[in-house]
Design a protein around this motif. Structure first.
Motif, PDB file in Angstrom:
ATOM      1  N   GLY A  13       0.822  -1.214   0.000  1.00 35.81           N
ATOM      2  CA  GLY A  13       0.000   0.000   0.000  1.00 35.81           C
ATOM      3  C   GLY A  13       0.853   1.260   0.000  1.00 35.81           C
ATOM      4  N   ARG A  31      -5.685   1.383   8.141  1.00 37.17           N
ATOM      5  CA  ARG A  31      -6.760   0.694   8.835  1.00 37.17           C
ATOM      6  C   ARG A  31      -7.517   1.619   9.811  1.00 37.17           C
ATOM      7  NH1 ARG A  31      -7.144  -4.553  12.134  1.00 37.17           N
ATOM      8  NH2 ARG A  31      -4.932  -4.971  11.809  1.00 37.17           N
ATOM      9  N   LEU A  34      -9.818   3.727   7.560  1.00 38.77           N
ATOM     10  CA  LEU A  34     -10.781   2.966   6.754  1.00 38.77           C
ATOM     11  C   LEU A  34     -10.613   1.485   7.073  1.00 38.77           C
ATOM     12  CD1 LEU A  34     -12.926   2.760   4.552  1.00 38.77           C
ATOM     13  CD2 LEU A  34     -11.124   2.848   2.841  1.00 38.77           C
ATOM     14  N   ASP A  35     -11.428   1.035   8.040  1.00 36.13           N
ATOM     15  CA  ASP A  35     -11.417  -0.384   8.408  1.00 36.13           C
ATOM     16  C   ASP A  35     -12.362  -1.088   7.436  1.00 36.13           C
ATOM     17  OD1 ASP A  35     -11.905  -2.890   9.448  1.00 36.13           O
ATOM     18  OD2 ASP A  35     -11.855  -2.210  11.535  1.00 36.13           O
ATOM     19  N   ILE A  36     -11.812  -1.922   6.600  1.00 37.93           N
ATOM     20  CA  ILE A  36     -12.627  -2.508   5.523  1.00 37.93           C
ATOM     21  C   ILE A  36     -13.703  -3.462   6.041  1.00 37.93           C
ATOM     22  CG2 ILE A  36     -10.867  -2.208   3.721  1.00 37.93           C
ATOM     23  CD1 ILE A  36     -10.333  -5.291   4.009  1.00 37.93           C
ATOM     24  N   ALA A  58      -5.476  -3.844   1.341  1.00 38.94           N
ATOM     25  CA  ALA A  58      -5.659  -4.219   2.755  1.00 38.94           C
ATOM     26  C   ALA A  58      -5.976  -5.702   2.869  1.00 38.94           C
ATOM     27  CB  ALA A  58      -6.792  -3.397   3.369  1.00 38.94           C
ATOM     28  N   ALA A  59      -5.385  -6.344   3.850  1.00 44.23           N
ATOM     29  CA  ALA A  59      -5.648  -7.772   4.030  1.00 44.23           C
ATOM     30  C   ALA A  59      -5.162  -8.232   5.397  1.00 44.23           C
ATOM     31  CB  ALA A  59      -4.926  -8.581   2.945  1.00 44.23           C
ATOM     32  N   VAL A  76     -11.880 -10.117   7.424  1.00 50.40           N
ATOM     33  CA  VAL A  76     -11.083  -9.100   6.712  1.00 50.40           C
ATOM     34  C   VAL A  76     -10.984  -9.441   5.215  1.00 50.40           C
ATOM     35  CG1 VAL A  76      -8.835  -7.950   6.542  1.00 50.40           C
ATOM     36  CG2 VAL A  76      -9.750  -8.574   8.800  1.00 50.40           C
ATOM     37  N   ILE A  98      -5.844  -7.095  -4.679  1.00 51.31           N
ATOM     38  CA  ILE A  98      -4.629  -7.909  -4.683  1.00 51.31           C
ATOM     39  C   ILE A  98      -4.896  -9.263  -4.031  1.00 51.31           C
ATOM     40  CG2 ILE A  98      -2.177  -7.953  -4.076  1.00 51.31           C
ATOM     41  CD1 ILE A  98      -3.054  -5.572  -5.893  1.00 51.31           C
ATOM     42  N   THR A 100      -3.359 -13.707  -4.027  1.00 53.16           N
ATOM     43  CA  THR A 100      -2.153 -14.447  -3.653  1.00 53.16           C
ATOM     44  C   THR A 100      -1.990 -15.778  -4.376  1.00 53.16           C
ATOM     45  OG1 THR A 100      -1.153 -15.577  -1.749  1.00 53.16           O
ATOM     46  CG2 THR A 100      -3.525 -15.369  -1.720  1.00 53.16           C
ATOM     47  N   LYS A 128      -8.613 -15.504   1.170  1.00 58.15           N
ATOM     48  CA  LYS A 128      -8.301 -14.635   0.027  1.00 58.15           C
ATOM     49  C   LYS A 128      -9.118 -15.060  -1.195  1.00 58.15           C
ATOM     50  CE  LYS A 128      -5.497 -11.823  -0.402  1.00 58.15           C
ATOM     51  NZ  LYS A 128      -5.607 -10.334  -0.252  1.00 58.15           N
ATOM     52  N   THR A 147      -0.297 -12.224  -6.612  1.00 56.06           N
ATOM     53  CA  THR A 147       1.138 -12.062  -6.574  1.00 56.06           C
ATOM     54  C   THR A 147       1.743 -13.031  -5.562  1.00 56.06           C
ATOM     55  OG1 THR A 147       2.902 -10.407  -6.443  1.00 56.06           O
ATOM     56  CG2 THR A 147       1.090 -10.164  -4.883  1.00 56.06           C
ATOM     57  N   VAL A 150       6.225 -11.417  -1.622  1.00 58.66           N
ATOM     58  CA  VAL A 150       6.351  -9.963  -1.776  1.00 58.66           C
ATOM     59  C   VAL A 150       7.434  -9.367  -0.866  1.00 58.66           C
ATOM     60  CG1 VAL A 150       5.097  -7.791  -1.450  1.00 58.66           C
ATOM     61  CG2 VAL A 150       3.950  -9.738  -2.509  1.00 58.66           C
TER      62      VAL A 150
HETATM   63  N1  LIG Z   1       3.332 -10.334   1.644  1.00 56.51           N
HETATM   64  C1  LIG Z   1       3.297 -11.297   0.732  1.00 56.51           C
HETATM   65  O1  LIG Z   1       4.243 -12.084   0.577  1.00 56.51           O
HETATM   66  C2  LIG Z   1       2.098 -11.448  -0.166  1.00 56.51           C
HETATM   67  C3  LIG Z   1       2.080 -12.505  -1.092  1.00 56.51           C
HETATM   68  C4  LIG Z   1       0.983 -12.627  -1.945  1.00 56.51           C
HETATM   69  C5  LIG Z   1      -0.061 -11.741  -1.860  1.00 56.51           C
HETATM   70  N2  LIG Z   1      -0.048 -10.742  -0.938  1.00 56.51           N
HETATM   71  C6  LIG Z   1      -1.195  -9.819  -0.876  1.00 56.51           C
HETATM   72  O2  LIG Z   1      -0.707  -8.525  -1.185  1.00 56.51           O
HETATM   73  C7  LIG Z   1      -1.487  -7.535  -0.505  1.00 56.51           C
HETATM   74  C8  LIG Z   1      -0.552  -6.601   0.239  1.00 56.51           C
HETATM   75  O3  LIG Z   1       0.191  -7.360   1.176  1.00 56.51           O
HETATM   76  P1  LIG Z   1       1.332  -6.699   2.068  1.00 56.51           P
HETATM   77  O4  LIG Z   1       2.502  -7.561   1.988  1.00 56.51           O
HETATM   78  O5  LIG Z   1       1.423  -5.247   1.731  1.00 56.51           O
HETATM   79  O6  LIG Z   1       0.671  -6.878   3.521  1.00 56.51           O
HETATM   80  P2  LIG Z   1       0.789  -5.978   4.801  1.00 56.51           P
HETATM   81  O7  LIG Z   1       2.087  -5.265   4.852  1.00 56.51           O
HETATM   82  O8  LIG Z   1       0.395  -6.858   5.947  1.00 56.51           O
HETATM   83  O9  LIG Z   1      -0.336  -4.877   4.564  1.00 56.51           O
HETATM   84  C9  LIG Z   1      -1.689  -5.143   4.728  1.00 56.51           C
HETATM   85  C10 LIG Z   1      -2.309  -3.910   5.323  1.00 56.51           C
HETATM   86  O10 LIG Z   1      -3.710  -4.158   5.502  1.00 56.51           O
HETATM   87  C11 LIG Z   1      -4.090  -3.571   6.723  1.00 56.51           C
HETATM   88  N3  LIG Z   1      -5.299  -4.141   7.266  1.00 56.51           N
HETATM   89  C12 LIG Z   1      -5.464  -5.288   7.969  1.00 56.51           C
HETATM   90  N4  LIG Z   1      -6.740  -5.408   8.362  1.00 56.51           N
HETATM   91  C13 LIG Z   1      -7.394  -4.320   7.889  1.00 56.51           C
HETATM   92  C14 LIG Z   1      -8.728  -3.861   7.981  1.00 56.51           C
HETATM   93  N5  LIG Z   1      -9.659  -4.544   8.635  1.00 56.51           N
HETATM   94  N6  LIG Z   1      -9.044  -2.709   7.378  1.00 56.51           N
HETATM   95  C15 LIG Z   1      -8.123  -1.964   6.718  1.00 56.51           C
HETATM   96  N7  LIG Z   1      -6.838  -2.335   6.614  1.00 56.51           N
HETATM   97  C16 LIG Z   1      -6.491  -3.506   7.187  1.00 56.51           C
HETATM   98  C17 LIG Z   1      -2.911  -3.807   7.638  1.00 56.51           C
HETATM   99  O11 LIG Z   1      -2.977  -2.915   8.724  1.00 56.51           O
HETATM  100  P3  LIG Z   1      -2.299  -3.315  10.134  1.00 56.51           P
HETATM  101  O12 LIG Z   1      -0.829  -3.225   9.885  1.00 56.51           O
HETATM  102  O13 LIG Z   1      -2.847  -2.288  11.056  1.00 56.51           O
HETATM  103  O14 LIG Z   1      -2.752  -4.697  10.430  1.00 56.51           O
HETATM  104  C18 LIG Z   1      -1.737  -3.560   6.710  1.00 56.51           C
HETATM  105  O15 LIG Z   1      -1.340  -2.200   6.747  1.00 56.51           O
HETATM  106  C19 LIG Z   1      -2.448  -8.316   0.370  1.00 56.51           C
HETATM  107  O16 LIG Z   1      -3.686  -8.418  -0.300  1.00 56.51           O
HETATM  108  C20 LIG Z   1      -1.836  -9.688   0.490  1.00 56.51           C
HETATM  109  O17 LIG Z   1      -2.799 -10.683   0.725  1.00 56.51           O
HETATM  110  C21 LIG Z   1       1.023 -10.563  -0.094  1.00 56.51           C
END
Ligand SMILES: NC(=O)c1ccc[n+]([C@@H]2O[C@H](COP(=O)([O-])OP(=O)(O)OC[C@H]3O[C@@H](n4cnc5c(N)ncnc54)[C@H](OP(=O)(O)O)[C@@H]3O)[C@@H](O)[C@H]2O)c1
Length: 288
Positions: A13, A31, A34-36, A58-59, A76, A98, A100, A128, A147, A150
């Motif tokens: 993000g 979050r 905007l809590d999804i 967000a996830a 979520v 996004i 996975t 997801k 993706t 990451v």
């Molecule tokens: N990381 C990977 O290796 C990977 C691999 C494949 C796909 N993805 C996908 O890529 C996307 C981005 O991942 P990322 O690595 O950037 O993850 P990340 O760093 O964990 O970011 C996810 C964000 O979502 C926020 N969030 C959680 N619950 C929420 C809610 N109820 N309302 C609003 N926001 C909320 C989190 O906030 P808090 O920090 O406050 O919890 C965090 O800032 C996600 O869709 C994930 O599933 C990630």
């Protein structure tokens, strides 16, 4: 174009907001803003902002914790995505959600295409996939971008963990029987920019090109970072974790190719860019 980003303080993000801001009116919501999972707030904010596109990053991403916390992972990743999709559809915004590689079971031996059979093995992957299904059901104007592996300068990830461990100098064991493609958030953000400017909606796989095991990845991280540390390959069995990981989750990029989008650079080049950016951030944050 006006872009609204969910999960704006997350690893992806933050890079999306900073890149999109150069080209579009971009509004990132963390979050706390905007809590999804709160359907009324999601609807209210998206109605007020009237974005042309919503980038939904967000996830619930704690893959292991999700095994014990199934309800919250679904709230979520499934209902949260449903809320975002419904609100985006209501104002006629495109939605880029996004997803996975964990939607696949990892039993394949050739790259998964966008049409390959999904069969998530972990709660995270199931939640997801449920989110993807809502998005497809609610709006035709969607991009679902799967993706994998990451890494970026913001947030925690494998590269940063290994750099930290490597600097401690102790020998390490890294899994050598799980294969995938690392993906840089900076490269992915650039692709999202290109994708959402189009109306070529659908499901896309987007990862840096090339394949490696976590062990291969760790060796390349240390080689490029100039860190001398002993790394021993190990098996998934030796490194047991609560959530099952796909043994093979390489994503084929058919949809990107067929729709005329650029493919992401090889993962080794993405790692080189990351290390350059990261040394700059480390300097800025005084964490060296
Ligand atoms: N990381 C990977 O290796 C990977 C691999 C494949 C796909 N993805 C996908 O890529 C996307 C981005 O991942 P990322 O690595 O950037 O993850 P990340 O760093 O964990 O970011 C996810 C964000 O979502 C926020 N969030 C959680 N619950 C929420 C809610 N109820 N309302 C609003 N926001 C909320 C989190 O906030 P808090 O920090 O406050 O919890 C965090 O800032 C996600 O869709 C994930 O599933 C990630």
């Amino acid at each position: 174009m006006k872009a609204l980003v969910t999960g704006a303080r997350g690893q992806l993000g933050r890079d999306v907001v900073s890149l999109f801001s150069h080209y579009h009116d971009t509004f990132g919501f963390g979050r706390d803003q905007l809590d999804i999972t709160d359907a009324d707030t999601v609807r209210k904010i998206i109605r007020e902002m009237e974005p042309d596109v919503v980038i939904h990053t967000a996830a619930y991403t704690a893959v292991d914790r999700a095994e014990e916390d199934k309800h919250q992972a679904f709230v979520v990743n499934a209902q949260g995505s449903q809320n975002v999709a419904a609100a985006a559809a209501e104002v006629g915004a495109k939605l880029c959600a996004i997803s996975t590689d964990y939607v696949f079971d990892g039993q394949a031996s050739t790259p998964y295409t966008e049409d390959s059979k999904v069969n998530p093995q972990s709660v995270y992957g199931q939640s997801k996939l449920a989110g993807e299904d809502y998005v497809r059901e609610i709006t035709d104007s969607h991009f679902i971008v799967r993706t994998s592996w990451v890494f970026g300068v913001h947030g925690n990830n494998f590269v940063k963990t290994l750099l930290k461990l490597g600097k401690q100098g102790k020998p390490l064991k890294v899994v050598n029987d799980q294969f995938g493609s690392p993906t840089s958030t900076a490269d992915l953000a650039k692709l999202l920019l290109e994708l959402v400017a189009s109306n070529r909606f659908g499901t896309y796989h987007a990862s840096n090109t090339g394949v490696c095991s976590w062990y291969d990845f760790s060796r390349e991280i240390f080689r490029q970072a100039g860190i001398q540390v002993e790394v021993e390959p190990c098996t998934t069995e030796e490194f047991s974790r609560p959530a099952p990981r796909p043994a093979y989750s390489v994503l084929a990029h058919d949809a990107l190719r067929e729709n005329g989008f650029h493919l992401l650079q090889p993962w080794q080049d993405a790692l080189r860019d990351f290390l350059g950016d990261w040394s700059h951030y480390e300097d800025l944050e005084g964490t060296k």
